[in-house]
Write a protein that holds these residues in place. Structure first.
Motif, PDB file in Angstrom:
ATOM      1  N   UNK B 431       0.818  -1.209   0.000  1.00  0.00           N
ATOM      2  CA  UNK B 431       0.000   0.000   0.000  1.00  0.00           C
ATOM      3  C   UNK B 431       0.859   1.271   0.000  1.00  0.00           C
ATOM      4  N   UNK B 432       1.947   1.224   0.776  1.00  0.00           N
ATOM      5  CA  UNK B 432       2.832   2.380   0.851  1.00  0.00           C
ATOM      6  C   UNK B 432       3.405   2.721  -0.526  1.00  0.00           C
ATOM      7  N   UNK B 433       3.913   1.693  -1.208  1.00  0.00           N
ATOM      8  CA  UNK B 433       4.500   1.897  -2.541  1.00  0.00           C
ATOM      9  C   UNK B 433       3.459   2.443  -3.512  1.00  0.00           C
ATOM     10  N   UNK B 434       2.275   1.841  -3.457  1.00  0.00           N
ATOM     11  CA  UNK B 434       1.232   2.238  -4.410  1.00  0.00           C
ATOM     12  C   UNK B 434       0.756   3.661  -4.135  1.00  0.00           C
ATOM     13  N   UNK B 435       0.635   4.028  -2.862  1.00  0.00           N
ATOM     14  CA  UNK B 435       0.199   5.383  -2.493  1.00  0.00           C
ATOM     15  C   UNK B 435       1.135   6.425  -3.071  1.00  0.00           C
ATOM     16  N   UNK B 436       2.432   6.130  -2.999  1.00  0.00           N
ATOM     17  CA  UNK B 436       3.432   7.044  -3.519  1.00  0.00           C
ATOM     18  C   UNK B 436       3.218   7.262  -5.027  1.00  0.00           C
ATOM     19  N   UNK B 437       3.034   6.166  -5.751  1.00  0.00           N
ATOM     20  CA  UNK B 437       2.832   6.255  -7.207  1.00  0.00           C
ATOM     21  C   UNK B 437       1.541   7.018  -7.511  1.00  0.00           C
ATOM     22  N   UNK B 438       0.491   6.712  -6.758  1.00  0.00           N
ATOM     23  CA  UNK B 438      -0.815   7.352  -7.006  1.00  0.00           C
ATOM     24  C   UNK B 438      -0.697   8.860  -6.823  1.00  0.00           C
ATOM     25  N   UNK B 439       0.012   9.256  -5.782  1.00  0.00           N
ATOM     26  CA  UNK B 439       0.154  10.702  -5.533  1.00  0.00           C
ATOM     27  C   UNK B 439       0.903  11.395  -6.666  1.00  0.00           C
ATOM     28  N   UNK B 445      -1.767  14.907 -13.315  1.00  0.00           N
ATOM     29  CA  UNK B 445      -2.984  14.840 -14.126  1.00  0.00           C
ATOM     30  C   UNK B 445      -4.144  15.606 -13.481  1.00  0.00           C
ATOM     31  N   UNK B 446      -3.927  16.887 -13.282  1.00  0.00           N
ATOM     32  CA  UNK B 446      -4.931  17.661 -12.539  1.00  0.00           C
ATOM     33  C   UNK B 446      -6.286  17.697 -13.252  1.00  0.00           C
ATOM     34  N   UNK B 447      -6.268  17.666 -14.588  1.00  0.00           N
ATOM     35  CA  UNK B 447      -7.551  17.736 -15.309  1.00  0.00           C
ATOM     36  C   UNK B 447      -8.406  16.493 -15.025  1.00  0.00           C
ATOM     37  N   UNK B 448      -7.748  15.334 -15.138  1.00  0.00           N
ATOM     38  CA  UNK B 448      -8.466  14.082 -14.869  1.00  0.00           C
ATOM     39  C   UNK B 448      -8.983  14.059 -13.433  1.00  0.00           C
ATOM     40  N   UNK B 449      -8.160  14.602 -12.519  1.00  0.00           N
ATOM     41  CA  UNK B 449      -8.574  14.635 -11.109  1.00  0.00           C
ATOM     42  C   UNK B 449      -9.830  15.499 -10.951  1.00  0.00           C
ATOM     43  N   UNK B 450      -9.837  16.675 -11.648  1.00  0.00           N
ATOM     44  CA  UNK B 450     -11.020  17.557 -11.583  1.00  0.00           C
ATOM     45  C   UNK B 450     -12.244  16.849 -12.146  1.00  0.00           C
ATOM     46  N   UNK B 451     -12.024  16.159 -13.304  1.00  0.00           N
ATOM     47  CA  UNK B 451     -13.135  15.420 -13.926  1.00  0.00           C
ATOM     48  C   UNK B 451     -13.691  14.371 -12.973  1.00  0.00           C
ATOM     49  N   UNK B 452     -12.755  13.670 -12.322  1.00  0.00           N
ATOM     50  CA  UNK B 452     -13.164  12.621 -11.410  1.00  0.00           C
ATOM     51  C   UNK B 452     -14.015  13.211 -10.277  1.00  0.00           C
ATOM     52  N   UNK B 464      -6.263   5.098 -13.084  1.00  0.00           N
ATOM     53  CA  UNK B 464      -5.767   3.749 -12.767  1.00  0.00           C
ATOM     54  C   UNK B 464      -4.783   3.307 -13.854  1.00  0.00           C
ATOM     55  N   UNK B 465      -5.139   3.612 -15.097  1.00  0.00           N
ATOM     56  CA  UNK B 465      -4.264   3.275 -16.226  1.00  0.00           C
ATOM     57  C   UNK B 465      -2.898   3.920 -16.092  1.00  0.00           C
ATOM     58  N   UNK B 466      -2.899   5.173 -15.655  1.00  0.00           N
ATOM     59  CA  UNK B 466      -1.615   5.877 -15.484  1.00  0.00           C
ATOM     60  C   UNK B 466      -0.761   5.220 -14.403  1.00  0.00           C
ATOM     61  N   UNK B 471       3.887   1.656 -13.126  1.00  0.00           N
ATOM     62  CA  UNK B 471       4.451   0.452 -12.487  1.00  0.00           C
ATOM     63  C   UNK B 471       4.708  -0.637 -13.518  1.00  0.00           C
ATOM     64  N   UNK B 472       4.725  -0.286 -14.763  1.00  0.00           N
ATOM     65  CA  UNK B 472       4.891  -1.228 -15.879  1.00  0.00           C
ATOM     66  C   UNK B 472       3.916  -2.408 -15.754  1.00  0.00           C
ATOM     67  N   UNK B 473       2.681  -2.053 -15.425  1.00  0.00           N
ATOM     68  CA  UNK B 473       1.615  -3.056 -15.424  1.00  0.00           C
ATOM     69  C   UNK B 473       1.596  -3.970 -14.217  1.00  0.00           C
ATOM     70  N   UNK B 474       2.439  -3.697 -13.237  1.00  0.00           N
ATOM     71  CA  UNK B 474       2.553  -4.642 -12.141  1.00  0.00           C
ATOM     72  C   UNK B 474       1.647  -4.344 -10.945  1.00  0.00           C
TER      73      UNK B 474
END
Lengths: 98, 490
Positions: B431-439, B445-452, B464-466, B471-474
């Motif tokens: 979770x820690x690793x993924x949180x870092x990537x998500x942030x 991608x501020x536009x997508x964030x606004x849309x969301x 999610x795709x980004x 993470x090269x799909x991992x």
């Protein structure tokens, strides 16, 4: 009744035999004689006799599915009128036949 | 004018006996040197006595029963006379008026419609020698003969003219082949010539009950070729009739490279086969007890297996039908399913069956088709596929990575774990690793964030795709989604 020339030539074609004109006449005579003999046989009343293709009362003669050695390749190919490599060689197959 | 197509099929299947039909030479000629599986009986030498292979008769009774035929108590063999260099005796020992099986049927499904195709007869005969064509230095052609194949048992299955389209013909053939494979009586291999098909085809105005002149189509060496040849032929006949030409009853050969049928010879000089009873082979009286014995040995047939897959594994009719449509595929499926792994107890089976079915009918079939391979020759064993499914099930890799791993397994035969290791595909679930990537992704991608935040669901997929990309799909997609929602709702 005598067979026609065409009938004899058709039998010759089916048997892949070439006939000269004299041959055709000879076989018209001979084959017609054979057929005449059958017309005599046809006079026998066979209405009570079931048709059969066998003269002996055998049935269900089968062998088990077991492989036995074949002849040697040399023995087999000794029968070839013409041989090429390990094959029988034959004339080109014509499209109209077969 | 609207036309209706009338098709009847004649199938010849080589039987998997050890010895030939009428003599004890080996029937396994595939890799033999020319003219080494030959004896005087094969050559029709004077004074030889042929004999009937009991196993070939049993296989034919078995096939006829599976095709819902009646087995008459009397059957016999006949000579079919014609001169051709592939026929050593000048006649073929076949069956004329008393075949082994009669009046059966095979049901096929096309476009959701189930149709019974009548089986006129099932009989036994023998294969012929193999001709190869050569040229001499002058360009004159001649032929050479290998007699090994002559005398191999051939079962002929003749259908009624009940087939109404090339697609229905294809379905009938595939179903018939599968049936023979389940019975274990033939390999059914069309490319190798152990399963061959000739078709009779004619057309008539829809509504008419009369049959018109039919054309016999030969030389079709695959299911696809049958479909293409019949499609070509029904169209050719339609055009001919529409331009007032007469359809000639004839034999036409399919020329694969050109995609056309060409006239081979006029059938009007009809063959005079002069059939007569084979005097060397006494007739057979097929007892009810022999038929019952063969019937009791009938293996599970495709339709029964399909029903069992639906009942025991809770598969849909569609999936079960596709999986059991090939014996090899159904065997593979069951080998996987019963091969341990996640199915430790029976109640887990339906779940694994669904997953496994998706893999076999999806990725596996796709790669088999793309590489023109059969499942029997695949480099991935059932055990190896199970290992891959375990890695996915346990969350070691995600589904996307799983598909990439599978493709490499398929191509190289390497074990899944080795590929995962080499390519660094282990799923990131921390979770820690993924949180870092998500942030990081959110920051870029501020536009997508606004849309969301404005309620656009597609934006979530994009984000999610980004993360997957970073993470090269991992990344474990489920956790990413969960974290993404949590973070953006803060």
């Amino acid at each position: 009744m005598k067979l026609s020339r065409e009938e004899v030539l058709n039998k010759a074609l089916l048997a892949r035999i070439g006939l000269s004109d004299e041959d055709v006449e000879k076989f018209r005579e001979q084959l017609s004689n054979i057929l005449e003999n059958f017309t005599i046989l046809q006079e026998v009343d066979t209405s009570d006799v079931p048709a059969t293709a066998q003269s002996v009362d055998l049935k269900n003669v089968m062998r088990d599915d077991v492989v036995m050695p074949s002849s040697s390749q040399e023995e087999i190919l000794m029968n070839a009128p013409r041989r090429e490599d390990d094959f029988f060689r034959v004339k080109a197959v014509l499209e109209q036949e077969g | 004018m609207e036309f209706e197509t009338i098709i009847g099929l004649e199938v010849h299947a080589q039987l998997l006996t050890k010895s030939k039909m009428y003599c004890p030479c080996s029937a396994d000629y595939a890799s033999a040197s020319p003219n080494t599986h030959v004896c005087p009986i094969c050559l029709g030498m004077p004074g030889v006595l042929p004999s009937i292979n009991r196993q070939a008769v049993a296989f034919t009774i078995m096939s006829a029963l599976a095709l819902n035929c009646t087995i008459p108590s009397f059957t016999k063999f006949d000579r079919k006379n014609y001169p051709y260099p592939d026929l050593m005796k000048g006649y073929q020992i076949s069956q004329y008026d008393f075949p082994i099986g009669i009046n059966g049927f095979l049901s096929v499904e096309t476009g959701g419609e189930n149709k019974r195709i009548g089986i006129t007869r099932v009989h036994l005969e023998e294969d012929v020698a193999k001709l190869s064509h050569r040229h001499n230095s002058l360009g004159e052609s001649y032929s050479v003969v290998d007699v090994n194949r002559a005398g191999v048992p051939l079962m002929e299955i003749v259908s009624e003219p009940d087939i109404r389209s090339p697609e229905q013909a294809r379905q009938y053939l595939m179903k018939l082949r599968t049936l023979l494979q389940y019975l274990g009586v033939s390999t059914g291999n069309m490319e190798e010539g152990s399963f061959r098909c000739d078709a009779n085809i004619s057309i008539r105005p829809r509504g008419s009950l009369e049959y018109q002149a039919k054309v016999e189509v030969k030389n079709m060496n695959s299911f696809k070729a049958v479909h293409r040849a019949l499609t070509f032929e029904e169209e050719r006949q339609r055009r001919a009739v529409e331009s007032d030409e007469r359809i000639i009853q004839e034999t036409r050969g399919w020329v694969e490279e050109k995609g056309v049928t060409v006239s081979q010879r006029s059938k009007e000089s009809a063959h005079d086969y002069r059939y007569f009873p084979e005097p060397d082979l006494p007739p057979l009286v097929v007892s009810g007890s022999w038929v019952d014995e063969v019937r009791s040995k009938l293996p599970e047939l495709p339709e029964q297996r399909c029903d069992r897959f639906m009942r025991d594994y809770e598969l849909s009719a569609y999936d079960a039908g596709l999986l059991t449509g090939s014996k090899a595929m159904a065997d593979y499926f069951e080998a996987c399913l019963n091969g341990g792994g996640v199915t430790r107890n029976a109640s887990d089976k339906p779940k694994k069956a669904k997953t496994l079915g998706n893999w076999l009918l999806g990725e596996f079939t796709r790669l088999l088709n793309a590489t023109n391979n059969e499942i029997t020759g695949a480099k991935v064993s059932p055990a190896a596929l199970n290992k891959l499914l375990e890695l996915i099930e346990e969350g070691k890799i995600n589904l996307t990575a799983g598909k990439a791993v599978f493709e490499e397994m398929f191509n190289t035969g390497k074990p899944a774990a080795e590929i995962v290791e080499e390519r660094g595909l282990v799923q990131v679930s921390d979770r820690g690793d993924l949180e870092r990537v998500i942030k990081e992704v959110i920051a870029k991608n501020s536009k997508a964030v606004d849309d969301f935040r404005a309620g656009k669901e597609q934006a979530s997929g994009f984000l999610v795709g980004q993360v997957m990309r970073a993470t090269r799909g991992r990344a474990n997609a489920k956790i990413v989604q969960e974290l993404l929602h949590a973070i953006l709702s803060e």
